[in-house]
Scaffold this motif. Structure first.
Motif, PDB file in Angstrom:
ATOM      1  N   PRO A 151       0.775  -1.245   0.000  1.00 44.87           N
ATOM      2  CA  PRO A 151       0.000   0.000   0.000  1.00 44.87           C
ATOM      3  C   PRO A 151       0.804   1.291   0.000  1.00 44.87           C
ATOM      4  CG  PRO A 151       0.035  -0.903   2.202  1.00 44.87           C
ATOM      5  CD  PRO A 151       0.722  -1.918   1.319  1.00 44.87           C
ATOM      6  N   ASP A 152       2.116   1.227  -0.102  1.00 45.43           N
ATOM      7  CA  ASP A 152       2.899   2.454  -0.223  1.00 45.43           C
ATOM      8  C   ASP A 152       2.580   3.101  -1.582  1.00 45.43           C
ATOM      9  OD1 ASP A 152       5.577   3.701   1.173  1.00 45.43           O
ATOM     10  OD2 ASP A 152       5.551   4.012  -1.002  1.00 45.43           O
ATOM     11  N   PRO A 153       2.522   4.426  -1.648  1.00 44.35           N
ATOM     12  CA  PRO A 153       2.154   5.100  -2.903  1.00 44.35           C
ATOM     13  C   PRO A 153       3.295   5.261  -3.899  1.00 44.35           C
ATOM     14  CG  PRO A 153       2.491   6.732  -1.192  1.00 44.35           C
ATOM     15  CD  PRO A 153       2.603   5.378  -0.521  1.00 44.35           C
ATOM     16  N   VAL A 165       2.208  14.666 -14.532  1.00 44.31           N
ATOM     17  CA  VAL A 165       0.939  15.121 -13.959  1.00 44.31           C
ATOM     18  C   VAL A 165       1.029  15.086 -12.436  1.00 44.31           C
ATOM     19  CG1 VAL A 165      -0.400  14.336 -15.946  1.00 44.31           C
ATOM     20  CG2 VAL A 165      -0.062  12.780 -13.997  1.00 44.31           C
ATOM     21  N   HIS A 166       0.162  15.865 -11.793  1.00 44.10           N
ATOM     22  CA  HIS A 166       0.089  15.829 -10.340  1.00 44.10           C
ATOM     23  C   HIS A 166      -0.899  14.729  -9.932  1.00 44.10           C
ATOM     24  CE1 HIS A 166      -0.546  17.022  -6.181  1.00 44.10           C
ATOM     25  NE2 HIS A 166       0.513  17.809  -6.295  1.00 44.10           N
ATOM     26  N   PRO A 167      -0.601  13.984  -8.873  1.00 43.61           N
ATOM     27  CA  PRO A 167      -1.523  12.917  -8.457  1.00 43.61           C
ATOM     28  C   PRO A 167      -2.965  13.388  -8.249  1.00 43.61           C
ATOM     29  CG  PRO A 167       0.546  12.695  -7.286  1.00 43.61           C
ATOM     30  CD  PRO A 167       0.636  13.984  -8.049  1.00 43.61           C
ATOM     31  N   ARG A 168      -3.139  14.614  -7.763  1.00 38.81           N
ATOM     32  CA  ARG A 168      -4.516  15.072  -7.521  1.00 38.81           C
ATOM     33  C   ARG A 168      -5.314  15.223  -8.817  1.00 38.81           C
ATOM     34  NH1 ARG A 168      -1.718  20.021  -6.163  1.00 38.81           N
ATOM     35  NH2 ARG A 168      -1.826  21.469  -7.924  1.00 38.81           N
ATOM     36  N   ASP A 169      -4.625  15.235  -9.965  1.00 32.14           N
ATOM     37  CA  ASP A 169      -5.295  15.378 -11.249  1.00 32.14           C
ATOM     38  C   ASP A 169      -5.417  14.048 -11.986  1.00 32.14           C
ATOM     39  OD1 ASP A 169      -5.509  18.195 -10.956  1.00 32.14           O
ATOM     40  OD2 ASP A 169      -3.408  18.398 -11.572  1.00 32.14           O
ATOM     41  N   ILE A 180      -5.946   0.445  -3.244  1.00 38.07           N
ATOM     42  CA  ILE A 180      -6.757   1.635  -2.973  1.00 38.07           C
ATOM     43  C   ILE A 180      -6.053   2.532  -1.966  1.00 38.07           C
ATOM     44  CG2 ILE A 180      -8.925   2.418  -1.928  1.00 38.07           C
ATOM     45  CD1 ILE A 180     -10.271  -0.009  -3.298  1.00 38.07           C
ATOM     46  N   GLU A 181      -5.438   1.935  -0.967  1.00 33.39           N
ATOM     47  CA  GLU A 181      -4.700   2.731   0.017  1.00 33.39           C
ATOM     48  C   GLU A 181      -3.507   3.421  -0.644  1.00 33.39           C
ATOM     49  OE1 GLU A 181      -3.815   4.757   3.247  1.00 33.39           O
ATOM     50  OE2 GLU A 181      -5.596   3.492   3.036  1.00 33.39           O
ATOM     51  N   ALA A 182      -2.819   2.727  -1.551  1.00 32.19           N
ATOM     52  CA  ALA A 182      -1.693   3.331  -2.252  1.00 32.19           C
ATOM     53  C   ALA A 182      -2.148   4.521  -3.086  1.00 32.19           C
ATOM     54  CB  ALA A 182      -1.021   2.295  -3.153  1.00 32.19           C
ATOM     55  N   ALA A 183      -3.260   4.371  -3.781  1.00 26.52           N
ATOM     56  CA  ALA A 183      -3.786   5.463  -4.601  1.00 26.52           C
ATOM     57  C   ALA A 183      -4.149   6.663  -3.744  1.00 26.52           C
ATOM     58  CB  ALA A 183      -4.999   4.975  -5.388  1.00 26.52           C
ATOM     59  N   ARG A 184      -4.866   6.413  -2.664  1.00 22.30           N
ATOM     60  CA  ARG A 184      -5.284   7.504  -1.788  1.00 22.30           C
ATOM     61  C   ARG A 184      -4.083   8.198  -1.148  1.00 22.30           C
ATOM     62  NH1 ARG A 184      -9.990   8.069   0.853  1.00 22.30           N
ATOM     63  NH2 ARG A 184      -8.952   7.896   2.878  1.00 22.30           N
ATOM     64  N   SER A 185      -3.093   7.411  -0.768  1.00 20.46           N
ATOM     65  CA  SER A 185      -1.916   8.002  -0.128  1.00 20.46           C
ATOM     66  C   SER A 185      -1.112   8.863  -1.102  1.00 20.46           C
ATOM     67  CB  SER A 185      -1.012   6.900   0.439  1.00 20.46           C
ATOM     68  OG  SER A 185      -1.665   6.191   1.473  1.00 20.46           O
TER      69      SER A 185
END
Length: 224
Positions: A151-153, A165-169, A180-185
């Motif tokens: 789960p590390d990002p 790109v920025h992860p938030r985009d 899912i935890e990796a993506a969210r992190s």
């Protein structure tokens, strides 16, 4: 088809997990782990084997090593796993429902895609080619390229850097709790594939069992 009443999503890039997200490989994966445990006389419950989803095999082996007693080393278990994976009677992974449709829509919308997998490079390229979807991906991030697996990002952050790109985009497609935890992190938004638990689903933008049912995705800053 996505519902016309669902508001479109926007993204500068889409990032995909492989196993359980783009291709249905869980029956093969769980049978492979079951055979490894059985070869060493170790009990592996279905729940335990299912918990390995989305994670690098080396990380799982390191975590489970004590179950195998004082004899086998991590290298022994990795070699045994590779030998077992060569068996011809294991289930062959297939594309998840709607995967080709979704990848085509993303391409037509001008949205670049990356694969972020806990599998190795040879594994990923073999299956993408076998399934006929390798041309859809701008870059691949595999287990060999990160020091810390899901789960590390780290893998998702590396994919974002490569795509500029920025992860938030970005939107991430994942099926497992670790993914899912990796993506969210990483700061990305996530769409869950399959039938996650209610608690896991609550951490995502949407849940789809058929990837073709993903809401329309428009390229951020464009017209789609």
């Amino acid at each position: 088809m996505p519902s016309p009443t669902t508001a479109p999503l926007t993204a500068e890039a889409a990032l995909f997990d492989l196993d359980g997200t783009l291709m249905d490989s869980e029956p093969r994966s769980q049978e492979l782990w079951r055979r490894l445990f059985a070869a060493y006389g170790v009990a592996g419950t279905p729940g335990l084997l299912a918990s390995f989803g989305g994670r690098r095999s080396g990380d799982v082996i390191a975590e489970q090593l004590a179950r195998f007693g004082p004899g086998p080393t991590p290298d022994d278990l990795r070699h045994a796993l590779r030998r077992l994976d060569a068996a011809t009677d294991l289930p062959e992974p297939q594309l998840m429902r709607g995967a080709r449709t979704l990848l085509t829509r993303l391409r037509d919308a001008g949205i670049p895609t990356a694969l972020v997998t806990s599998g190795g490079l040879a594994y990923a390229t073999h299956h993408l080619a076998r399934l006929g979807v390798e041309a859809h991906f701008t870059t691949l991030v595999t287990a060999d390229e990160v020091t810390r697996g899901k789960p590390d990002p780290e893998g998702y952050l590396l994919a974002c850097r490569r795509l500029g790109v920025h992860p938030r985009d970005t939107l991430v497609f994942e099926d497992s709790a670790a993914g899912i935890e990796a993506a969210r992190s990483s700061g990305a938004s996530c769409i869950a594939v399959g039938t996650p638990s209610p608690a896991l689903a609550a951490k995502t933008l949407a849940v789809v069992e058929d990837l073709a049912d993903t809401p329309v995705i428009l390229r951020a800053g464009g017209t789609g």
